[in-house]
Structures are given as C-alpha cells and as structure tokens.
Scaffold this motif. Structure first.
Motif, short mmCIF file in Angstrom:
data_model
loop_
_atom_site.label_atom_id
_atom_site.label_comp_id
_atom_site.label_asym_id
_atom_site.label_seq_id
_atom_site.Cartn_x
_atom_site.Cartn_y
_atom_site.Cartn_z
N UNK A 1 0.85 -1.19 0.00
CA UNK A 1 0.00 0.00 0.00
C UNK A 1 0.88 1.23 0.00
N UNK A 2 0.73 2.04 -1.03
CA UNK A 2 1.39 3.35 -1.09
C UNK A 2 0.29 4.41 -1.06
N UNK A 3 0.28 5.24 -0.04
CA UNK A 3 -0.79 6.22 0.08
C UNK A 3 -0.70 7.27 -1.02
N UNK A 4 0.45 7.37 -1.66
CA UNK A 4 0.61 8.32 -2.76
C UNK A 4 0.15 7.71 -4.08
N UNK A 5 0.65 6.50 -4.38
CA UNK A 5 0.26 5.84 -5.63
C UNK A 5 -1.22 5.50 -5.64
N UNK A 6 -1.79 5.23 -4.45
CA UNK A 6 -3.21 4.85 -4.36
C UNK A 6 -4.14 5.99 -4.76
N UNK A 7 -3.64 7.19 -4.82
CA UNK A 7 -4.49 8.33 -5.19
C UNK A 7 -4.61 8.50 -6.71
N UNK A 8 -3.86 7.69 -7.45
CA UNK A 8 -3.95 7.76 -8.91
C UNK A 8 -5.20 7.01 -9.37
N UNK A 9 -6.02 7.65 -10.15
CA UNK A 9 -7.29 7.07 -10.58
C UNK A 9 -7.11 6.11 -11.75
N UNK A 10 -8.20 5.38 -12.00
CA UNK A 10 -8.22 4.36 -13.05
C UNK A 10 -8.67 4.93 -14.40
N UNK A 11 -8.12 4.34 -15.46
CA UNK A 11 -8.66 4.51 -16.81
C UNK A 11 -8.39 3.23 -17.57
N UNK A 12 -9.31 2.84 -18.44
CA UNK A 12 -9.08 1.66 -19.29
C UNK A 12 -8.15 2.00 -20.45
N UNK A 13 -7.82 3.27 -20.59
CA UNK A 13 -6.81 3.73 -21.55
C UNK A 13 -5.81 4.60 -20.77
#
Length: 378
Positions: free
Chosen positions: A93-105
């Motif tokens: 768990x990275x509290x910084x990387x976890x804030x990056x949202x999802x996209x299918x592209x």
C-alpha cells in the motif's frame, strides 16, 4: 495488523496517516451482498475474519468498526508487487500511488524495481492532464471490464474507452458485424469461454491442454468478431503457452508465444516499448533459446531440430532481432536502472551475439515465423 501496530506506536508519519484516511474504504459496499452471491458473501466473511483477527492479536484499543474501516481501506487501495518480469510477488500500500485514478486507456503504469515503485508514463502527457493507471486487465471487453471494476472497486467506469465500448482501441463488436452477433450472445460466449478456462486451471496439469483447446474452439466459428487478439481468446492462448512451458513442451510453447508476439500483443499493447509487451517478448526469446538447447541434446532432439529448421528460419537472426527490440524498449518502458534491465543484461551476456538484422531481412524472417507458428499449434 502491522498497520494497526505501527499506528499505535506512532511510527506512521502524520502526513501519511492523513493521506491514508482520505482514501476510500467502501465499507458500506463490502457489507451489501446478496446471500445468493457466493463470491460477495465470501468476500465479506473474509474481511470480517481478517478484521477480527487483527483486532484480537494486535491488542490495539479500537472497536471492530474502525478496524473494518481500515481493513477495507487497505484492500481497496493496495496494489500488486511484481518482480522485473512483472510476475506477482505480493501486495503493498502506497498512500501516494493509491491516489492515482483508473482509466481503461491509462497514460501511466506502475513498475517495481526491488523495493522501489515508479510511475512511468506511456507517452507524452500534456501539462495539467490527470495521471491514470489501470486497476484491471485492459485487454478485456468493455462489458467484462465494467463488471470487474464494479465488483472489486465499486464504481462504473466512464473513461473514453468505456464510453465508446472499446477494447484495445477497437469496438467490442464492430458495427458491420452486429447483425451476426448481439451483445448478449457475445457475453454468453465469453462467459462460457472463461468458465471452461477456469475448469482447465483446476484440472491436473496433463489435462489442461486439451481442456484449453476445447475452450479456444468455441471462438473459431466467430473469428470475424473474435480474432486471436480479442479476450478471452487471447487469454486462452496465453494459458496454453504457460501450460506448455509447465509440461516442458517447448515446441508448443514456441507456437503459442509466436502467435502472441505476431498477432496479439501488437494490438493489445500498441506501444512497441510497453512493459507487458516487452516482458512477453523476453519470454518468447527464452523459449526459443530453450527449444534450441533441446534440439542439441536429449532423447527427442531430432523432433526439436526438425521443427526449428522448418521454413529455413535463421534463429540467430531472430534472437538478435528480438533482443534488440527489448534493448530499445527498456529505457522508456522500465528505465535503465530497473531490475528488468539488469535481468535482461545478464541474460544477453549468456546468449551468442549476432548483428542487428536489416528491416527487409527481418520482415522475411517474420513471414517464416508466421508459418511456423501455425504449424506448431495445429
């Protein structure tokens, strides 16, 4: 539990703790399950058991509700740790990387190198644009991606790919073909293919190849809608490759890996230096080297030698071309200081070198490889 103990001991920096608390937990969504849905029921049961055990054995002064909230927060926002070859090793768990949202592209990808996590771009990103990654396998159909995201992350994706019903930059069912297969028919076919592939995965190793071939056969009458690159047909090809490797059937593995290299990966991962495409090219290279070794030794060496000499394939040239493709991909896809770069450098030092082939010569060899791929997987 470790997180609870660190929190009690005050070893989590305040800024990291505050960022952790801003992450979504979706605890209410975890609680909502239909008793008839075995998967969701088991997920909630496992979450409850993990939380109760963490509370009891950590000895922290918290109530179960707050521990459940922390458990689900970690489960939703954790990511898979991988080695240089993108094989899964665990979760973090990275509290910084976890804030990056999802996209299918997505325009970014996570790359692990030892204990370090880097966010690498998949092209030029204009200033001010949001960074995105994919939480799931983007090669799946739009329908399957939506289902996975809803089941695991509790949101409906509205990225450009999903809004246009795209998979791998192509329409799930091209407009001219909709008269031949409806969306419901496609969904049923995909579901049956995945079901049969799941049965194969649970079967004894020696039975898996036949079961996977049966799953692949479902899609052959529908090649206009399901070419080799489209999921789940491409996934079944990948499973056949892995099963062949596990069985030591290097010629079959070579055939499936060549099909992926020639027909699947250039469409699923259009960037020539995409990390997943690069890793799979490396696997193909290893299979060629292994099959070449088998052609010189062992009781069935005549079988390997005969197959590898089919169509007059220049294997030293093929190895050189693939190695050069990987070399060219590493700086953008992984970085020169990555563990993958170190692994490939070590591999290349132990493989005989050959001059980089010219474009025209390489194209002629690719034609031979296409013929060989079809021969080996018949």
């Amino acid at each position: 539990m470790q997180l609870l103990l660190r929190d009690r001991g005050g070893s989590i920096p305040t800024i990291d703790r505050n960022r952790l608390l801003t992450l979504q937990s979706h605890l209410d969504n975890f609680r909502k399950f239909d008793s008839g849905d075995v998967q969701k029921t088991e997920k909630w049961y496992d979450t409850m058991m993990i939380s109760k055990a963490a509370l009891e054995f950590s000895g922290v002064d918290k109530d179960l509700e707050s521990v459940l909230d922390m458990t689900t927060r970690v489960m939703i926002n954790s990511m898979t740790i991988s080695n240089g070859a993108l094989d899964p090793l665990g979760t973090c768990l990275s509290v910084y990387a976890a804030q990056i949202n999802h996209s299918c592209d997505p325009n970014c990808v996570f790359i692990f190198s030892g204990r370090s996590l880097s966010v690498r771009s998949l092209g030029l990103i204009p200033a001010g644009d949001e960074l995105t990654i994919s939480y799931i396998d983007t090669t799946m159909s739009c329908r399957e991606r939506q289902r996975k995201l809803k089941a695991n992350y509790y949101f409906d994706c509205s990225c450009p790919y999903c809004s246009a019903s795209l998979s791998c930059s192509e329409y799930d069912i091209p407009e001219p073909l909709k008269a031949k297969m409806t969306v419901n028919e496609a969904s049923q076919l995909e579901e049956e293919g995945r079901r049969m592939a799941s049965i194969a995965a649970e079967a004894p190793l020696e039975q898996q190849t036949d079961l996977l071939k049966q799953a692949a056969a479902l899609f052959q009458p529908h090649e206009n809608v399901y070419p080799l690159w489209r999921c789940p047909r491409s996934l079944i090809n990948y499973y056949l490759e892995l099963t062949s490797i596990d069985l030591g059937h290097w010629l079959s593995a070579l055939g499936y890996a060549l099909r992926a290299y020639l027909y699947i990966e250039p469409i699923q991962y259009r960037l020539s230096w995409h990390p997943i495409r690069t890793v799979r090219t490396f696997v193909l290279l290893k299979i060629i080297v292994e099959a070449g070794y088998q052609s010189n030794e062992g009781p069935e060496s005549h079988l390997y030698k005969g197959a590898l000499e089919q169509f007059g394939t220049n294997w030293p040239l093929v190895i050189a071309a693939l190695a050069n493709e990987i070399d060219a991909a590493i700086p953008q896809g992984f970085g020169m200081e990555s563990s993958f770069a170190a692994e490939f450098k070590s591999f290349r030092e132990n493989v005989s070198q050959h001059p980089k082939p010219g474009k025209e010569v390489w194209q002629k060899e690719r034609v031979k490889l296409k013929q060989l791929a079809e021969e080996l997987v018949e």
